[in-house]
Design a protein around this motif. Structure first.
Motif, PDB file in Angstrom:
ATOM      1  N   PHE A 195       0.835  -1.200   0.000  1.00 25.50           N
ATOM      2  CA  PHE A 195       0.000   0.000   0.000  1.00 25.50           C
ATOM      3  C   PHE A 195       0.876   1.259   0.000  1.00 25.50           C
ATOM      4  O   PHE A 195       0.633   2.197  -0.765  1.00 25.50           O
ATOM      5  CB  PHE A 195      -0.940  -0.022   1.214  1.00 25.50           C
ATOM      6  CG  PHE A 195      -1.794   1.213   1.320  1.00 25.50           C
ATOM      7  CD1 PHE A 195      -2.866   1.401   0.443  1.00 25.50           C
ATOM      8  CD2 PHE A 195      -1.530   2.180   2.275  1.00 25.50           C
ATOM      9  CE1 PHE A 195      -3.648   2.552   0.520  1.00 25.50           C
ATOM     10  CE2 PHE A 195      -2.308   3.323   2.363  1.00 25.50           C
ATOM     11  CZ  PHE A 195      -3.368   3.517   1.482  1.00 25.50           C
ATOM     12  N   MET A 196       1.893   1.263   0.856  1.00 25.48           N
ATOM     13  CA  MET A 196       2.768   2.440   0.946  1.00 25.48           C
ATOM     14  C   MET A 196       3.490   2.666  -0.382  1.00 25.48           C
ATOM     15  O   MET A 196       3.611   3.803  -0.853  1.00 25.48           O
ATOM     16  CB  MET A 196       3.768   2.255   2.093  1.00 25.48           C
ATOM     17  CG  MET A 196       4.554   3.486   2.447  1.00 25.48           C
ATOM     18  SD  MET A 196       3.544   4.942   2.778  1.00 25.48           S
ATOM     19  CE  MET A 196       2.761   4.494   4.328  1.00 25.48           C
ATOM     20  N   ALA A 201       4.210   5.741  -5.325  1.00 19.91           N
ATOM     21  CA  ALA A 201       4.238   5.761  -6.793  1.00 19.91           C
ATOM     22  C   ALA A 201       3.249   6.822  -7.291  1.00 19.91           C
ATOM     23  O   ALA A 201       3.546   7.591  -8.216  1.00 19.91           O
ATOM     24  CB  ALA A 201       3.886   4.379  -7.344  1.00 19.91           C
ATOM     25  N   GLY A 202       2.096   6.890  -6.643  1.00 20.22           N
ATOM     26  CA  GLY A 202       1.082   7.882  -6.999  1.00 20.22           C
ATOM     27  C   GLY A 202       1.612   9.299  -6.814  1.00 20.22           C
ATOM     28  O   GLY A 202       1.378  10.184  -7.644  1.00 20.22           O
ATOM     29  N   MET A 203       2.373   9.501  -5.739  1.00 19.49           N
ATOM     30  CA  MET A 203       2.940  10.827  -5.483  1.00 19.49           C
ATOM     31  C   MET A 203       3.944  11.210  -6.573  1.00 19.49           C
ATOM     32  O   MET A 203       3.978  12.345  -7.042  1.00 19.49           O
ATOM     33  CB  MET A 203       3.608  10.853  -4.108  1.00 19.49           C
ATOM     34  CG  MET A 203       2.607  11.111  -3.006  1.00 19.49           C
ATOM     35  SD  MET A 203       3.295  10.971  -1.349  1.00 19.49           S
ATOM     36  CE  MET A 203       4.779  11.907  -1.442  1.00 19.49           C
ATOM     37  N   GLN A 204       4.765  10.233  -6.974  1.00 20.98           N
ATOM     38  CA  GLN A 204       5.746  10.521  -8.040  1.00 20.98           C
ATOM     39  C   GLN A 204       5.028  10.818  -9.353  1.00 20.98           C
ATOM     40  O   GLN A 204       5.409  11.744 -10.062  1.00 20.98           O
ATOM     41  CB  GLN A 204       6.723   9.338  -8.211  1.00 20.98           C
ATOM     42  CG  GLN A 204       7.650   9.110  -7.024  1.00 20.98           C
ATOM     43  CD  GLN A 204       8.598  10.277  -6.762  1.00 20.98           C
ATOM     44  OE1 GLN A 204       8.834  11.113  -7.622  1.00 20.98           O
ATOM     45  NE2 GLN A 204       9.117  10.348  -5.548  1.00 20.98           N
ATOM     46  N   ILE A 213      14.285  14.469 -10.401  1.00 19.03           N
ATOM     47  CA  ILE A 213      15.219  13.332 -10.419  1.00 19.03           C
ATOM     48  C   ILE A 213      14.555  12.088  -9.812  1.00 19.03           C
ATOM     49  O   ILE A 213      14.795  10.967 -10.245  1.00 19.03           O
ATOM     50  CB  ILE A 213      16.487  13.699  -9.587  1.00 19.03           C
ATOM     51  CG1 ILE A 213      17.210  14.831 -10.272  1.00 19.03           C
ATOM     52  CG2 ILE A 213      17.350  12.488  -9.268  1.00 19.03           C
ATOM     53  CD1 ILE A 213      18.599  14.624 -10.688  1.00 19.03           C
ATOM     54  N   GLU A 214      13.714  12.318  -8.800  1.00 19.19           N
ATOM     55  CA  GLU A 214      13.062  11.186  -8.129  1.00 19.19           C
ATOM     56  C   GLU A 214      12.095  10.480  -9.081  1.00 19.19           C
ATOM     57  O   GLU A 214      12.080   9.259  -9.155  1.00 19.19           O
ATOM     58  CB  GLU A 214      12.325  11.663  -6.871  1.00 19.19           C
ATOM     59  CG  GLU A 214      13.290  12.151  -5.812  1.00 19.19           C
ATOM     60  CD  GLU A 214      12.606  12.650  -4.560  1.00 19.19           C
ATOM     61  OE1 GLU A 214      11.358  12.763  -4.527  1.00 19.19           O
ATOM     62  OE2 GLU A 214      13.341  12.937  -3.601  1.00 19.19           O
ATOM     63  N   LYS A 215      11.332  11.249  -9.817  1.00 19.78           N
ATOM     64  CA  LYS A 215      10.379  10.649 -10.755  1.00 19.78           C
ATOM     65  C   LYS A 215      11.136   9.891 -11.857  1.00 19.78           C
ATOM     66  O   LYS A 215      10.752   8.782 -12.236  1.00 19.78           O
ATOM     67  CB  LYS A 215       9.485  11.724 -11.373  1.00 19.78           C
ATOM     68  CG  LYS A 215       8.390  11.138 -12.252  1.00 19.78           C
ATOM     69  CD  LYS A 215       7.418  12.190 -12.712  1.00 19.78           C
ATOM     70  CE  LYS A 215       6.272  11.576 -13.479  1.00 19.78           C
ATOM     71  NZ  LYS A 215       5.281  12.570 -13.868  1.00 19.78           N
ATOM     72  N   LEU A 224       6.688   2.986 -12.036  1.00 21.31           N
ATOM     73  CA  LEU A 224       5.477   3.758 -12.333  1.00 21.31           C
ATOM     74  C   LEU A 224       4.607   2.978 -13.312  1.00 21.31           C
ATOM     75  O   LEU A 224       3.480   3.362 -13.615  1.00 21.31           O
ATOM     76  CB  LEU A 224       5.824   5.151 -12.873  1.00 21.31           C
ATOM     77  CG  LEU A 224       6.641   6.026 -11.907  1.00 21.31           C
ATOM     78  CD1 LEU A 224       6.838   7.427 -12.449  1.00 21.31           C
ATOM     79  CD2 LEU A 224       5.998   6.101 -10.520  1.00 21.31           C
ATOM     80  N   GLY A 225       5.163   1.867 -13.814  1.00 19.46           N
ATOM     81  CA  GLY A 225       4.408   0.925 -14.632  1.00 19.46           C
ATOM     82  C   GLY A 225       4.089  -0.309 -13.797  1.00 19.46           C
ATOM     83  O   GLY A 225       3.689  -0.189 -12.642  1.00 19.46           O
ATOM     84  N   LYS A 226       4.361  -1.476 -14.372  1.00 14.93           N
ATOM     85  CA  LYS A 226       3.950  -2.721 -13.692  1.00 14.93           C
ATOM     86  C   LYS A 226       5.049  -3.351 -12.824  1.00 14.93           C
ATOM     87  O   LYS A 226       4.770  -4.252 -12.035  1.00 14.93           O
ATOM     88  CB  LYS A 226       3.489  -3.743 -14.753  1.00 14.93           C
ATOM     89  CG  LYS A 226       2.142  -3.373 -15.393  1.00 14.93           C
ATOM     90  CD  LYS A 226       1.343  -4.630 -15.721  1.00 14.93           C
ATOM     91  CE  LYS A 226      -0.134  -4.440 -15.932  1.00 14.93           C
ATOM     92  NZ  LYS A 226      -0.583  -3.325 -16.706  1.00 14.93           N
ATOM     93  N   ALA A 227       6.292  -2.905 -12.997  1.00 11.86           N
ATOM     94  CA  ALA A 227       7.404  -3.538 -12.247  1.00 11.86           C
ATOM     95  C   ALA A 227       7.262  -3.281 -10.749  1.00 11.86           C
ATOM     96  O   ALA A 227       6.806  -2.214 -10.326  1.00 11.86           O
ATOM     97  CB  ALA A 227       8.731  -2.995 -12.744  1.00 11.86           C
ATOM     98  N   ARG A 228       7.658  -4.258  -9.956  1.00 12.16           N
ATOM     99  CA  ARG A 228       7.619  -4.140  -8.497  1.00 12.16           C
ATOM    100  C   ARG A 228       8.962  -4.613  -7.931  1.00 12.16           C
ATOM    101  O   ARG A 228       9.431  -5.684  -8.322  1.00 12.16           O
ATOM    102  CB  ARG A 228       6.483  -4.994  -7.900  1.00 12.16           C
ATOM    103  CG  ARG A 228       5.095  -4.525  -8.288  1.00 12.16           C
ATOM    104  CD  ARG A 228       4.786  -3.164  -7.647  1.00 12.16           C
ATOM    105  NE  ARG A 228       3.530  -2.587  -8.097  1.00 12.16           N
ATOM    106  CZ  ARG A 228       3.430  -1.640  -9.032  1.00 12.16           C
ATOM    107  NH1 ARG A 228       4.508  -1.154  -9.616  1.00 12.16           N
ATOM    108  NH2 ARG A 228       2.258  -1.144  -9.370  1.00 12.16           N
ATOM    109  N   PRO A 229       9.557  -3.845  -6.991  1.00  7.72           N
ATOM    110  CA  PRO A 229      10.914  -4.193  -6.539  1.00  7.72           C
ATOM    111  C   PRO A 229      10.987  -5.561  -5.854  1.00  7.72           C
ATOM    112  O   PRO A 229      12.029  -6.208  -5.886  1.00  7.72           O
ATOM    113  CB  PRO A 229      11.257  -3.075  -5.560  1.00  7.72           C
ATOM    114  CG  PRO A 229       9.970  -2.407  -5.210  1.00  7.72           C
ATOM    115  CD  PRO A 229       9.047  -2.628  -6.359  1.00  7.72           C
ATOM    116  N   TRP A 230       9.913  -6.000  -5.204  1.00  5.00           N
ATOM    117  CA  TRP A 230       9.953  -7.281  -4.485  1.00  5.00           C
ATOM    118  C   TRP A 230       9.890  -8.465  -5.445  1.00  5.00           C
ATOM    119  O   TRP A 230      10.082  -9.603  -5.028  1.00  5.00           O
ATOM    120  CB  TRP A 230       8.852  -7.376  -3.431  1.00  5.00           C
ATOM    121  CG  TRP A 230       7.465  -7.054  -3.922  1.00  5.00           C
ATOM    122  CD1 TRP A 230       6.591  -7.920  -4.496  1.00  5.00           C
ATOM    123  CD2 TRP A 230       6.803  -5.793  -3.861  1.00  5.00           C
ATOM    124  NE1 TRP A 230       5.428  -7.271  -4.808  1.00  5.00           N
ATOM    125  CE2 TRP A 230       5.520  -5.958  -4.431  1.00  5.00           C
ATOM    126  CE3 TRP A 230       7.161  -4.518  -3.379  1.00  5.00           C
ATOM    127  CZ2 TRP A 230       4.603  -4.916  -4.532  1.00  5.00           C
ATOM    128  CZ3 TRP A 230       6.247  -3.476  -3.499  1.00  5.00           C
ATOM    129  CH2 TRP A 230       4.995  -3.681  -4.058  1.00  5.00           C
TER     130      TRP A 230
END
Ligand SMILES: Cc1cc2nc3c(=O)[nH]c(=O)nc-3n(C[C@H](O)[C@H](O)[C@H](O)COP(=O)(O)O)c2cc1C
Length: 233
Positions: A195-196, A201-204, A213-215, A224-230
């Protein structure tokens, strides 16, 4: 298993020994890297914000990098801190201030979402809750999905004076946790982390950030697409 231990104190007192007791009981061939604070990072954040644009512009970058690189390599992170005034030690807090760009609200490291962590604190008599929370909350915002907390009152100013009965209790509790960690299963990524991450991601996406630079970073990671770090190997 690759284990990084970050001690929030230079001395080898109760918090150090509880941390070592845990790690030394984890079964298997373990590679252990230890850091002591402030010995290995003896600075406070200056609040200059240079790191927002480029981490390498921090005046203390080299010292920080050695610790962050070891943490990125590790499967398991262990943090030990005495309870000081119901909170983590100032050196431990300084580490977190100096790495605040690793928070999910800025440029989190993908590797953090694939680790487990243990936070350990000892106190003389008061609850250790404040110290444990101070560290665990930071790890959550770094993205670490599975965090264990172990706090214990030792009724002493150093490890040598801790009563045998209390040491036995600590040995039992750390052995139980070590056995669990020794299974080296992938961390569970719970709803709170997901959720966090989604919120950040929504904020970026909405350009609500400290720098473009963060975005760019989030975009480059594909988050910001479908990839997830986990999910990354
Ligand atoms: C600066 C300072 C602040 C402390 N604050 C607390 C406290 O808030 N509550 C408590 O129970 N013990 C407090 N203590 C005692 C330590 O938390 C306790 O002795 C702890 O086990 C020390 O861990 P160490 O041996 O790893 O240094 C404090 C000790 C110091 C030196």
């Amino acid at each position: 298993m690759d284990i990084a231990i970050i001690h929030g104190q230079n001395h080898k007192g109760s918090s150090y020994h509880v941390g070592r007791l845990l790690v030394d009981q984890i079964p298997g061939e373990n590679e252990i890297t230890e850091f002591f604070l402030p010995r290995d990072l003896n600075h406070f954040c200056l609040g200059c914000y240079r790191c927002i644009e480029n981490d390498a512009d921090c005046p203390w970058y080299e010292q920080k990098k050695a610790i962050v690189d070891a943490m990125e390599r590790a499967d398991l992170l262990v943090f030990t801190t005495p309870t000081y005034c119901m909170a983590p030690s100032a050196s431990m807090k300084a580490l977190f201030d100096l790495t605040f760009t690793m928070w999910m609200s800025h440029r989190p490291r993908g590797s953090m979402f694939r680790k487990k962590a243990v936070v350990i604190s000892t106190s003389a008599g008061s609850p250790t809750t404040g110290a444990l929370k101070g560290v665990a909350q930071n790890l959550f915002y770094w993205g670490v999905p599975e965090i264990y907390r172990y706090g214990t009152r030792v009724e002493a100013m150093n490890w040598e004076s801790v009563k045998p009965k209390i040491k036995q209790k600590i040995e039992k509790a750390t052995a139980k946790l070590a056995k669990k960690l020794g299974k080296n299963t992938p961390p569970r990524v719970g709803i709170k982390t997901r959720f966090m991450f989604f919120m950040m991601a929504g904020m970026q996406k909405a350009n609500y950030n400290a720098s473009p630079i963060e975005k760019e970073y989030w975009q480059h990671e594909g988050w910001l697409g479908k990839a997830r770090p986990w999910k990354n190997a």
